[in-house]
Motif scaffolding. Structure first.
Motif, PDB file in Angstrom:
ATOM      1  N   SER A   1      -8.982   5.131  -0.212  1.00 32.83           N
ATOM      2  CA  SER A   1      -8.022   4.363  -1.007  1.00 32.83           C
ATOM      3  C   SER A   1      -8.713   3.818  -2.258  1.00 32.83           C
ATOM      4  O   SER A   1      -9.715   3.111  -2.160  1.00 32.83           O
ATOM      5  N   MET A   2      -8.162   4.166  -3.423  1.00 33.67           N
ATOM      6  CA  MET A   2      -8.865   3.846  -4.673  1.00 33.67           C
ATOM      7  C   MET A   2      -7.944   3.122  -5.634  1.00 33.67           C
ATOM      8  O   MET A   2      -6.917   3.670  -6.056  1.00 33.67           O
ATOM      9  N   GLY A   3      -8.289   1.895  -5.957  1.00 32.32           N
ATOM     10  CA  GLY A   3      -7.502   1.114  -6.898  1.00 32.32           C
ATOM     11  C   GLY A   3      -7.700   1.666  -8.305  1.00 32.32           C
ATOM     12  O   GLY A   3      -8.835   1.891  -8.740  1.00 32.32           O
TER      13      GLY A   3
ATOM     14  N   TYR B   1     -13.594   0.447  -3.953  1.00 30.35           N
ATOM     15  CA  TYR B   1     -12.744   1.331  -3.154  1.00 30.35           C
ATOM     16  C   TYR B   1     -12.958   1.078  -1.661  1.00 30.35           C
ATOM     17  O   TYR B   1     -13.965   0.499  -1.273  1.00 30.35           O
ATOM     18  N   GLY B   2     -12.038   1.605  -0.867  1.00 30.97           N
ATOM     19  CA  GLY B   2     -12.199   1.528   0.586  1.00 30.97           C
ATOM     20  C   GLY B   2     -12.036   2.907   1.218  1.00 30.97           C
ATOM     21  O   GLY B   2     -11.275   3.748   0.729  1.00 30.97           O
TER      22      GLY B   2
ATOM     23  N   ARG C   1      -8.229   5.095  10.183  1.00 26.02           N
ATOM     24  CA  ARG C   1      -7.061   4.338  10.656  1.00 26.02           C
ATOM     25  C   ARG C   1      -6.611   4.766  12.042  1.00 26.02           C
ATOM     26  O   ARG C   1      -5.553   4.344  12.503  1.00 26.02           O
TER      27      ARG C   1
ATOM     28  N   GLU D   1       0.879  -1.182   0.000  1.00 31.45           N
ATOM     29  CA  GLU D   1       0.000   0.000   0.000  1.00 31.45           C
ATOM     30  C   GLU D   1       0.915   1.230   0.000  1.00 31.45           C
ATOM     31  O   GLU D   1       2.093   1.131   0.359  1.00 31.45           O
TER      32      GLU D   1
ATOM     33  N   TYR E   1      -5.698  -2.031  11.510  1.00 36.97           N
ATOM     34  CA  TYR E   1      -5.527  -0.633  11.904  1.00 36.97           C
ATOM     35  C   TYR E   1      -6.835   0.148  11.929  1.00 36.97           C
ATOM     36  O   TYR E   1      -6.854   1.315  12.273  1.00 36.97           O
TER      37      TYR E   1
ATOM     38  N   ALA F   1       0.270   3.991   1.718  1.00 39.84           N
ATOM     39  CA  ALA F   1       0.091   4.701   2.986  1.00 39.84           C
ATOM     40  C   ALA F   1       1.369   4.790   3.816  1.00 39.84           C
ATOM     41  O   ALA F   1       1.668   5.848   4.387  1.00 39.84           O
TER      42      ALA F   1
ATOM     43  N   ARG G   1      -8.330  -8.456  -9.734  1.00 43.87           N
ATOM     44  CA  ARG G   1      -7.371  -8.921  -8.726  1.00 43.87           C
ATOM     45  C   ARG G   1      -6.060  -9.250  -9.420  1.00 43.87           C
ATOM     46  O   ARG G   1      -5.936 -10.268 -10.094  1.00 43.87           O
TER      47      ARG G   1
END
Ligand code: GAP
Length: 434
Positions: free
Chosen positions: A306-308, A266-267, A271, A148, A247, A150, A191
């Motif tokens: 968070s965006m793929g 997306y998520g 955190r 990630e 987290y 982050a 994926r």
């Protein structure tokens, strides 16, 4: 019936992507390798346009997000502190006969190997981080490709505080590669093992987390619409505590109705101060923020949208795919929005072998090139074929230079979705397209 239709749609989109130069399997001449894809010319342009628009939406048009760029390889100590070496894993089962591995949580309760029907021999937790060795021989140290982005923002947090002195709340945004050693990569771009993430960490005071979480949820919905993902196919899903990442105190997934099921797009996670606290403790460096007015020192909390990027590409393509009939013929087109279409406008001479038409078309093309992004000159094949080709790659407008152009400086401007054409003066074209 619906399932058949859905898998047909997926096949059609994958086939269009290959046929029209968007996306191909990587290392294909050597048999390929699961979970890696090449983007061709149009795929790359679509990819860049989506990244540009994301940057515009979440950074340029705001004043509270700052840019950072951090390496894709980070030392073992980072991933130990973040919890990834311990917890970033998926449950895996291995077949006793063919030895194929599967993600245990994707077998829908199946107790037999989907490939050969044999029993599974073992079940383990498989860590998704890719180890790499830095340096030569015994002096080499183990590091990891980032799973990630982050952690780059957390580990570099102090340098940001000490150099640009941002006031809370503020975010650190980044677009870049991430790597995950997925057990079973599948479903095209959904994926994969190497992908781009578009992510930011938004640093806040703990007391305001609910309000900021809601704000970013709304911003993500605005983004979803802006990039051209069908809003009706997206659904919020509140992740139950037991399934949340180590987290997170709250996570919402934005799920999309892919042809293979409703799954994460997306998520959005709260955190807390988990990461900054862990890195402070493990590195021995104080990562506290100082309030400029009161002098109060504390570790900020974090909201993370968070965006793929690959999943965005897939959802955009699936939302845009259309079939209809035009002039008595079946037509396929991508109803991509203007801001992300790989080609914004295509310029054609009506006939390839009439020098005066080609020269005029080149002149119009050059004029556009200076002021509009992604303009294409196309004189390949007859005009009908050119329209179909541009429709399939999602070009919103085509401009044709014909004999009338030579007389009165007007061209035909064709709209992709309706196929309708209007005559427009060359001098008004740029304004009209904007
Ligand atoms: N920093 C938070 C984070 O990485 P995540 O839910 O594990 O959270 C973020 O991943 C996003 O990355 C997902 O919402 C999805 O869009 C994308 N993503 C995750 N794994 C992926 C994979 N194997 N292939 C493609 N995209 C993936």
């Amino acid at each position: 019936m619906k399932k058949e239709k859905d898998s047909e749609l997926m096949e059609k989109v994958v086939s269009l992507c290959k046929r029209r130069g968007f996306i191909y399997p990587s290392s294909e001449i050597y048999g390929g390798i699961a979970g890696f894809w090449d983007y061709g010319h149009y795929g790359s342009l679509l990819a860049y346009n989506i990244k540009d628009l994301w940057w515009k939406h979440f950074v340029d048009e705001r004043s509270d997000n700052y840019a950072v760029t951090t390496p894709t390889i980070m030392p073992e100590s980072v991933w130990k502190a973040s919890g990834h070496l311990e917890g970033f894993s998926d449950p895996m089962v291995t077949c006793s006969k063919c030895k194929h591995n599967f993600r245990a949580d994707q077998l829908n309760g199946d107790k037999k190997c989907p490939d050969c029907g044999s029993a599974f021999e073992k079940s383990t937790d498989f860590n998704l981080m890719f180890p790499v060795s830095i340096g030569a021989g015994e002096e080499g140290t183990t590091a990891y490709l980032r799973g990630e982005l982050a952690q780059g923002m957390f580990v570099g947090f102090k340098n940001v505080l000490d150099t640009i002195y941002p006031d809370l709340p503020f975010g650190l945004a980044q677009i870049g590669r991430a790597y995950r050693n997925e057990i079973s990569p599948r479903d095209f771009l959904f994926r994969v093992r190497e992908f781009d993430l578009m992510e930011f960490e938004y640093f806040i005071r703990e007391s305001e987390w609910q309000e900021r979480f809601e704000m970013w949820k709304e911003e993500m919905w605005r983004w979803i619409e802006r990039v051209g993902i069908n809003r009706d196919m997206v659904h919020e899903f509140e992740i139950p505590e037991a399934d949340r990442a180590h987290y997170s105190k709250r996570t919402i997934d934005f799920e999309f109705d892919y042809p293979f099921g409703r799954k994460e797009l997306y998520g959005l996670a709260y955190r807390t101060d988990y990461d900054l606290k862990k890195h402070s403790a493990e590195s021995g460096i104080d990562l506290a923020y100082t309030d400029k007015e009161t002098g109060e020192r504390f570790i900020p909390h974090v909201i993370e949208p968070s965006m793929g990027h690959g999943r965005t590409m897939l959802a955009v393509l699936l939302s845009a795919y259309r079939e209809d009939e035009m002039n008595g013929e079946k037509r396929v087109y991508l109803a991509l929005n203007k801001e992300v279409a790989p080609v914004r406008v295509a310029v054609f001479p009506l006939l390839k072998n009439k020098l005066e038409l080609v020269a005029k078309a080149r002149e119009v093309f050059q004029m556009f090139k200076k002021s509009i992004k992604n303009v294409q000159f196309d004189d390949n094949g007859n005009i009908g074929k050119r329209y179909r080709r541009q429709d399939e790659i999602g070009t919103p407008h085509c401009i044709t230079i014909d004999f009338e152009t030579l007389e009165n400086d007007t061209v035909t401007l064709r709209d992709r979705d309706t196929g309708e054409q209007e005559r427009v003066k060359i001098e008004n074209l740029i304004e009209k397209l904007r």
